[in-house]
Design an enzyme around this catalytic site. Structure first.
Site, short mmCIF file in Angstrom:
data_model
loop_
_atom_site.label_atom_id
_atom_site.label_comp_id
_atom_site.label_asym_id
_atom_site.label_seq_id
_atom_site.Cartn_x
_atom_site.Cartn_y
_atom_site.Cartn_z
N PHE A 138 0.86 -1.18 0.00
CA PHE A 138 0.00 0.00 0.00
C PHE A 138 0.89 1.23 0.00
O PHE A 138 1.71 1.41 0.89
CB PHE A 138 -0.93 0.03 1.22
CG PHE A 138 -1.92 1.16 1.15
CD1 PHE A 138 -3.11 1.02 0.44
CD2 PHE A 138 -1.66 2.39 1.75
CE1 PHE A 138 -4.01 2.08 0.34
CE2 PHE A 138 -2.55 3.44 1.66
CZ PHE A 138 -3.73 3.28 0.96
N ASP A 223 9.31 2.81 1.73
CA ASP A 223 8.12 3.51 2.19
C ASP A 223 8.01 3.26 3.70
O ASP A 223 7.55 2.20 4.12
CB ASP A 223 6.90 3.00 1.43
CG ASP A 223 5.60 3.66 1.88
OD1 ASP A 223 5.58 4.23 3.00
OD2 ASP A 223 4.61 3.59 1.14
N LYS A 252 2.53 10.14 8.27
CA LYS A 252 1.77 9.74 9.46
C LYS A 252 2.22 10.39 10.78
O LYS A 252 1.73 11.44 11.14
CB LYS A 252 1.80 8.21 9.58
CG LYS A 252 0.89 7.55 8.52
CD LYS A 252 0.57 6.13 8.88
CE LYS A 252 -0.29 5.43 7.84
NZ LYS A 252 -1.71 5.71 7.98
C1 PLP Z 1 2.96 2.36 3.89
C2 PLP Z 1 2.03 3.49 3.51
N1 PLP Z 1 2.33 4.25 2.45
C3 PLP Z 1 1.53 5.27 2.07
C4 PLP Z 1 0.38 5.57 2.75
C5 PLP Z 1 -0.49 6.70 2.29
O1 PLP Z 1 -0.43 7.75 3.20
P1 PLP Z 1 -1.54 8.91 3.18
O2 PLP Z 1 -2.84 8.28 3.55
O3 PLP Z 1 -1.04 9.91 4.18
O4 PLP Z 1 -1.56 9.46 1.79
C6 PLP Z 1 0.03 4.78 3.85
C7 PLP Z 1 -1.23 5.03 4.58
O5 PLP Z 1 -1.76 4.20 5.26
C8 PLP Z 1 0.87 3.72 4.25
O6 PLP Z 1 0.57 2.94 5.29
#
Ligand code: PLP
Length: 398
Positions: A138, A223, A252
């Site tokens: 994700f 990420d 986050k």
């Molecule tokens: C690993 C990871 N990358 C990207 C995101 C996307 O972040 P945002 O919701 O702040 O765009 C998330 C959100 O849960 C995530 O857990």
């Protein structure tokens, strides 16, 4: 306004893209939040792994007050001290040498993908434009990050996706080796897959990914949007693996709930983003950077990752005991305070039952219950959460 009316208005005035629980949260303090009917909840979801220092932490609230009364916003046409201090602090405490600020995780990943592509096209070959990502990953909801995301359920209906992404099974170095070629600009992976069900790869996976990237001349984007800022028991999850990425994305928990995203990288990689090549109106405002500075400096000074490691152990031990008692629990996994409980039944009814009993937890996929409490969590909170979760699992078992 009464709760029932507000919930009716929510259905009437919001787009229906969130499956929200039927409560309205109005106040928070440390590990606890309260709803509009005065009910108290122990928060083991932490606003989806965001509120690392707990709700309304005094240093964060103080920074918000001070920044709001000093200077909220200036454009990126000018310098601003909080952004400079925050970039410096991030670089001093990570592999990175340069930082770009945006407003969310998706935006941090978009910047990472754009940076990697521009770097590869300009420095390596004009057709070096592709990315390899993992199944079940994700990375966000913008079209670019949705295309990187390896879960068709999030992509359905939004096609055509951005071309140039290949997906391979997570934790499978052979598959990755086959997928990387001389058109690969970068590999993007999560050190632990969060939304995908708290999937922890084997110890040799990230070092192996690093080696494959090096051999092919591809960049490694980690990420760390969910795993960063101490969540896994180290400031960055890559520290467990003894490797460093070329680019890392963070969001986050970075400002404990105030929206921010950051793309960190080495100086030689960053130089591909010349003036005017990328930007964001709200990226790196004095307000948000002051709050992030207060959050990150507190996380570092108070050794919050160490508490995450200790309390993570405590929870793991308790959860393994629950797993031994309740056959519905198939697996307990995670690192630090990012923990998944794989069930043989749907996770949603357990999440709902816990909420009704005063404990907020998350799901991650259909059958995984996820715990991502604030990193300031204490032993007594863990004991209470385990007691409620245990009672709700017992009900599931019938
Ligand atoms: C690993 C990871 N990358 C990207 C995101 C996307 O972040 P945002 O919701 O702040 O765009 C998330 C959100 O849960 C995530 O857990």
């Amino acid at each position: 306004m009464d709760t029932k009316t507000l919930l009716e208005w929510s259905a009437r005035y919001h787009t229906p893209n969130y499956g929200r629980a039927p409560i309205i949260l109005v106040r928070g303090d440390g590990m606890r939040v309260w709803d509009s009917d005065g009910r108290e909840y122990l928060d083991f979801g932490g606003g989806l792994a965001v509120v690392a220092l707990g709700h309304c932490h005094p240093r964060v609230t103080g920074a918000i007050r001070e920044a709001a009364a000093t200077l909220l916003h200036v454009s990126n046409l000018y310098h601003s001290a909080p952004a400079i201090h925050l970039a410096k602090l991030l670089c001093e405490h990570s592999f990175a040498e340069r930082v770009f600020f945006g407003n969310s995780g998706a935006e941090a990943n978009e910047a990472a993908l754009k940076l990697a592509r521009k770097h590869a096209r300009e420095r390596l070959a004009s057709d070096r434009v592709e990315f390899v990502a993992a199944n079940n990953s994700f990375h966000g909801r913008t079209l670019g990050t949705l295309s990187a995301t390896g879960q068709p359920k999030y992509q359905h209906g939004f096609e055509p996706l951005v071309p140039g992404f290949k997906h391979v099974p997570y934790n499978d170095l052979r598959a990755l080796e086959r997928a990387i070629d001389n058109r690969t600009a970068a590999v993007i992976v999560e050190p632990i897959q969060g939304e995908g069900g708290v999937v922890v790869p084997d110890d040799d996976y990230l070092p192996g990914v690093r080696k494959l990237c090096d051999a092919a001349g591809a960049l490694l984007i980690l990420d760390e949007i969910q795993t960063g800022i101490g969540r896994t028991g180290r400031l960055w999850a890559y520290e467990h693996a003894g490797i460093e990425p070329d680019i890392m994305t963070v969001a986050k928990a970075l400002a404990n709930g105030v929206p921010i995203g950051a793309t960190l990288c080495r100086a030689d990689v960053a130089s591909a983003l010349g003036p005017g090549s990328h930007g964001s109106t709200f990226g790196g405002t004095p307000f948000v950077c002051s709050v992030a500075l207060a959050t990150l400096s507190t996380v570092i000074a108070e050794k919050i990752p160490e508490n995450a490691a200790r309390m993570g152990q405590e929870l793991m031990t308790g959860l393994r005991a629950l797993a031994a008692k309740h056959a519905v629990v198939k697996d307990v996994r995670g690192k630090g305070l990012l923990i998944g409980l794989e069930l043989s039944v749907a996770a949603a009814p357990v999440v709902d039952a816990c909420r009704e009993a005063g404990l907020l937890i998350l799901s991650a996929g259909e059958k995984v219950v996820r715990l991502a409490p604030p990193l300031i969590v204490e032993r007594a909170d863990c004991a209470r959460a385990l007691a409620i979760l245990g009672a709700m699992l017992a009900k599931q078992a019938g």
